[in-house]
Write a protein that holds these residues in place. Structure first.
Motif, PDB file in Angstrom:
ATOM      1  N   VAL A  28      32.545  62.352  36.958  1.00  7.26           N
ATOM      2  CA  VAL A  28      32.123  61.889  38.289  1.00  7.26           C
ATOM      3  C   VAL A  28      30.838  62.560  38.790  1.00  7.26           C
ATOM      4  CG1 VAL A  28      32.794  61.901  40.744  1.00  7.26           C
ATOM      5  CG2 VAL A  28      34.353  61.013  39.011  1.00  7.26           C
ATOM      6  N   PRO A  29      30.706  63.903  38.747  1.00  6.82           N
ATOM      7  CA  PRO A  29      29.471  64.498  39.289  1.00  6.82           C
ATOM      8  C   PRO A  29      28.228  64.030  38.534  1.00  6.82           C
ATOM      9  CG  PRO A  29      31.147  66.177  38.945  1.00  6.82           C
ATOM     10  CD  PRO A  29      31.648  64.927  38.287  1.00  6.82           C
ATOM     11  N   TYR A  87      40.823  68.739  47.804  1.00  7.24           N
ATOM     12  CA  TYR A  87      40.527  69.767  46.801  1.00  7.24           C
ATOM     13  C   TYR A  87      41.021  71.092  47.396  1.00  7.24           C
ATOM     14  CZ  TYR A  87      37.883  72.916  43.824  1.00  7.24           C
ATOM     15  OH  TYR A  87      37.528  73.912  42.951  1.00  7.24           O
ATOM     16  N   GLN A  96      35.325  62.251  46.942  1.00 10.98           N
ATOM     17  CA  GLN A  96      35.899  62.765  45.689  1.00 10.98           C
ATOM     18  C   GLN A  96      36.640  64.060  45.997  1.00 10.98           C
ATOM     19  OE1 GLN A  96      34.134  59.544  43.952  1.00 10.98           O
ATOM     20  NE2 GLN A  96      35.660  60.876  43.074  1.00 10.98           N
ATOM     21  N   THR A  97      36.031  64.867  46.872  1.00  8.92           N
ATOM     22  CA  THR A  97      36.737  66.026  47.436  1.00  8.92           C
ATOM     23  C   THR A  97      36.488  65.921  48.940  1.00  8.92           C
ATOM     24  OG1 THR A  97      34.798  67.432  47.136  1.00  8.92           O
ATOM     25  CG2 THR A  97      36.421  67.486  45.387  1.00  8.92           C
ATOM     26  N   TYR A 108      36.289  68.346  32.480  1.00 10.72           N
ATOM     27  CA  TYR A 108      36.631  67.068  31.845  1.00 10.72           C
ATOM     28  C   TYR A 108      36.067  65.861  32.586  1.00 10.72           C
ATOM     29  CZ  TYR A 108      39.750  67.571  35.748  1.00 10.72           C
ATOM     30  OH  TYR A 108      40.218  67.787  37.011  1.00 10.72           O
ATOM     31  N   CYS A 109      35.412  66.080  33.736  1.00 14.21           N
ATOM     32  CA  CYS A 109      35.180  64.964  34.669  1.00 14.21           C
ATOM     33  C   CYS A 109      33.737  64.470  34.645  1.00 14.21           C
ATOM     34  CB  CYS A 109      35.573  65.405  36.074  1.00 14.21           C
ATOM     35  SG  CYS A 109      35.362  64.083  37.277  1.00 14.21           S
ATOM     36  N   ARG A 113      38.631  74.380  37.218  1.00 14.18           N
ATOM     37  CA  ARG A 113      39.062  73.814  38.490  1.00 14.18           C
ATOM     38  C   ARG A 113      38.740  74.723  39.677  1.00 14.18           C
ATOM     39  NH1 ARG A 113      39.897  68.965  40.168  1.00 14.18           N
ATOM     40  NH2 ARG A 113      41.703  69.454  41.445  1.00 14.18           N
ATOM     41  N   CYS A 164      30.093  64.821  44.015  1.00 12.44           N
ATOM     42  CA  CYS A 164      30.970  65.980  43.874  1.00 12.44           C
ATOM     43  C   CYS A 164      30.178  67.126  43.253  1.00 12.44           C
ATOM     44  CB  CYS A 164      32.160  65.627  42.977  1.00 12.44           C
ATOM     45  SG  CYS A 164      33.277  67.022  42.787  1.00 12.44           S
ATOM     46  N   LYS A 176      31.822  69.936  42.099  1.00 10.80           N
ATOM     47  CA  LYS A 176      32.780  70.851  41.486  1.00 10.80           C
ATOM     48  C   LYS A 176      32.625  70.954  39.958  1.00 10.80           C
ATOM     49  CE  LYS A 176      34.647  71.444  45.582  1.00 10.80           C
ATOM     50  NZ  LYS A 176      33.736  70.739  46.492  1.00 10.80           N
ATOM     51  N   PHE A 177      32.186  69.920  39.324  1.00  5.77           N
ATOM     52  CA  PHE A 177      31.941  69.941  37.869  1.00  5.77           C
ATOM     53  C   PHE A 177      33.140  70.446  37.065  1.00  5.77           C
ATOM     54  CE2 PHE A 177      27.695  69.692  39.624  1.00  5.77           C
ATOM     55  CZ  PHE A 177      27.102  68.753  38.807  1.00  5.77           C
ATOM     56  N   CYS A 178      34.290  69.878  37.276  1.00  9.34           N
ATOM     57  CA  CYS A 178      35.443  70.192  36.425  1.00  9.34           C
ATOM     58  C   CYS A 178      35.064  69.800  34.994  1.00  9.34           C
ATOM     59  CB  CYS A 178      36.669  69.425  36.898  1.00  9.34           C
ATOM     60  SG  CYS A 178      37.109  69.855  38.588  1.00  9.34           S
TER      61      CYS A 178
HETATM   62  S1  SF4 Z   1      37.944  66.125  39.038  1.00  9.30           S
HETATM   63 FE1  SF4 Z   1      37.459  65.785  41.196  1.00  9.30          FE
HETATM   64  S2  SF4 Z   1      36.762  67.810  41.903  1.00  9.30           S
HETATM   65 FE2  SF4 Z   1      36.633  67.846  39.673  1.00  9.30          FE
HETATM   66  S3  SF4 Z   1      34.521  67.185  39.216  1.00  9.30           S
HETATM   67 FE3  SF4 Z   1      35.809  65.353  39.149  1.00  9.30          FE
HETATM   68  S4  SF4 Z   1      35.643  64.468  41.196  1.00  9.30           S
HETATM   69 FE4  SF4 Z   1      34.920  66.587  41.334  1.00  9.30          FE
END
Ligand code: SF4
Length: 434
Positions: A154-155, A229, A189-190, A151-152, A268, A145, A147-149
């Motif tokens: 995942v990336p 997304y 993820q998106t 709080y996340c 976001r 991903c 997007k680098f939100c």
């Molecule tokens: S919340 Fe979703 S869109 Fe945002 S960084 Fe995490 S995986 Fe990516």
């Protein structure tokens, strides 16, 4: 023959990764066992989206350590999202783990299981498809991903967006269809980021179109996709969902908050108005489309007014499903470094309960509308004379029938709860797979 067991936590992407690793191990002559006490190799596929998921993995590692200390002889591999670019801290904390592997980087586990193997790794994984465990299967199409939100995690764990070539995805879907799969869920993820990094000009709609043509006796009947997304969800993709018969009109599009200030703090990348514009576009083309969403409560600094704006959005949009979670700080993220976790736990809990009550109310209302009518169900499971499947909108349906696995059927709805429908078989639209 050597044996293995994989314990999977977390999202559908992890489940798909576990199936792929299992397929790779099987290709190398290993046998999967249901009980980890019978396995010579135990793999834990971890999730780190919330602390609770990490704690479950750590708890299991503690049990495995005790078993080792009691004399059991087996190896332990840990893969998935708790494994970052460096493993020094994990290695110090859990010295009894034999190998650590980042998401989708299965080779260290193969090195542990079968150190001597005569096959090029690139080809091996490109040609290894997970064996389905029923008529529905997950197919990852875009990894990572961008997007680098705030709080996340995942990336930071799954890396940047990487799309699989169209031909590879369609080959895998064809393989699954030949093994009895009737419904595929394309994963990312998106998910609409699919194709952004490919030269071939493909997008998610290209995959939908390709899957429409996997026909015949071993054909795919339904295509699903997640997670959406809002900024990447183009009109072309919405139109493809509306126009292509196999694609289920079911969107999973997290909004996370109904307040622009919170969305900005979350990084976001859209406003509430932009999000609602996507909802309008979906409902303009498909008035009955199901839209599910995710909401995080108690994000750093979330005021009562900001939370109320989220409640107002949920009431306005009338989502079919609302997945709510309380904010949990994840080390390494922007929010962890810069935004103190200052909403008290009891406030988070109250807000969570408010949203869960809203969800139960709207789910009950939506399901009540189906009472007495018929719904189309793909049968996914059978147990003790009962079948279970899902509607095109993703509702769970239970009904009395057997030997229907993999069939598309019509069910008359006799009873509803907020969480499921119950009924009786009205008609079989296709034959069962087995
Ligand atoms: S919340 Fe979703 S869109 Fe945002 S960084 Fe995490 S995986 Fe990516």
């Amino acid at each position: 023959m050597p044996t293995f067991h994989i314990w999977t936590l977390g999202c559908q992407m992890n489940k798909a990764d576990s199936l792929k690793l299992a397929a790779g191990l099987r290709r190398l002559g290993h046998v999967e066992v249901a009980d980890d006490r019978d396995a010579e190799l135990v793999v834990i596929n971890t999730c780190s989206v919330r602390q609770h998921a990490e704690d479950r993995a750590y708890g299991r590692l503690g049990l495995l350590r005790k078993r080792r200390e009691a004399g059991a002889d087996f190896r332990i591999a840990v893969m998935g999202c708790i494994v970052g670019p460096t493993t020094g801290e994990l290695e110090r904390r859990f010295p009894w783990v034999d190998v650590w592997a980042r998401p989708q980087q299965f080779n260290p586990i193969l090195d542990l299981a079968t150190p001597a193997r005569d096959i090029s790794e690139g080809e091996f994984w490109a040609e290894t498809y997970g064996l389905p465990d029923g008529p529905s299967a997950f197919v990852p199409v875009v990894h990572g991903c961008d997007k680098f939100c705030a709080y996340c995690i995942v990336p930071l764990r799954r890396g940047r967006e990487r799309s699989r070539p169209v031909t590879k995805v369609l080959d895998e879907v064809g393989h699954l269809a030949r093994h009895g799969v009737r419904e595929v869920t394309l994963l990312g993820q998106t998910i609409e980021a699919y194709g952004h990094d490919l030269d071939e000009g493909a997008d998610l709609a290209t995959l939908f179109e390709g899957i429409e043509h996997i026909n015949g006796t071993d054909g795919i009947l339904r295509t699903r996709f997640l997670t959406s997304y809002p900024r990447d969800l183009t009109d072309r993709i919405i139109d493809a969902v509306a126009d292509l018969p196999k694609v289920c009109e079911h969107f999973n599009m997290p909004v996370q908050s109904g307040d622009d200030r919170v969305l900005e703090r979350m990084r976001r990348g859209y406003t509430v108005a932009e999000y609602e514009q996507r909802v309008q576009r979906i409902r303009g083309r498909m008035p009955d489309a199901a839209i599910a969403t995710d909401v995080i409560v108690g994000i750093p600094g979330e005021s009562e007014e900001e939370f109320r704006n989220t409640v107002a959005l949920l009431e306005r949009v009338q989502f079919d499903v609302i997945h709510a979670a309380a904010y949990s700080p994840r080390p390494g993220t922007y929010a962890y470094r810069n935004q103190p976790d200052d909403v008290p736990a009891e406030v988070k809990k109250e807000r969570l309960q408010t949203i869960e009550a809203l969800h139960a109310e709207s789910a009950a209302r939506i399901n009540r509308r189906l009472l007495g009518g018929t719904v189309e169900v793909l049968v996914e499971r059978e147990q003790e004379g009962r079948s279970t499947g899902r509607t095109r909108h993703g509702q769970l349906v239970h009904f009395d029938a057997t030997e229907m696995l993999g069939a598309l059927v019509e069910v008359t709805v006799d009873r509803v709860t907020p969480w499921s429908l119950q009924g009786r078989l009205a008609d079989a639209l296709t034959l069962a797979v087995v």
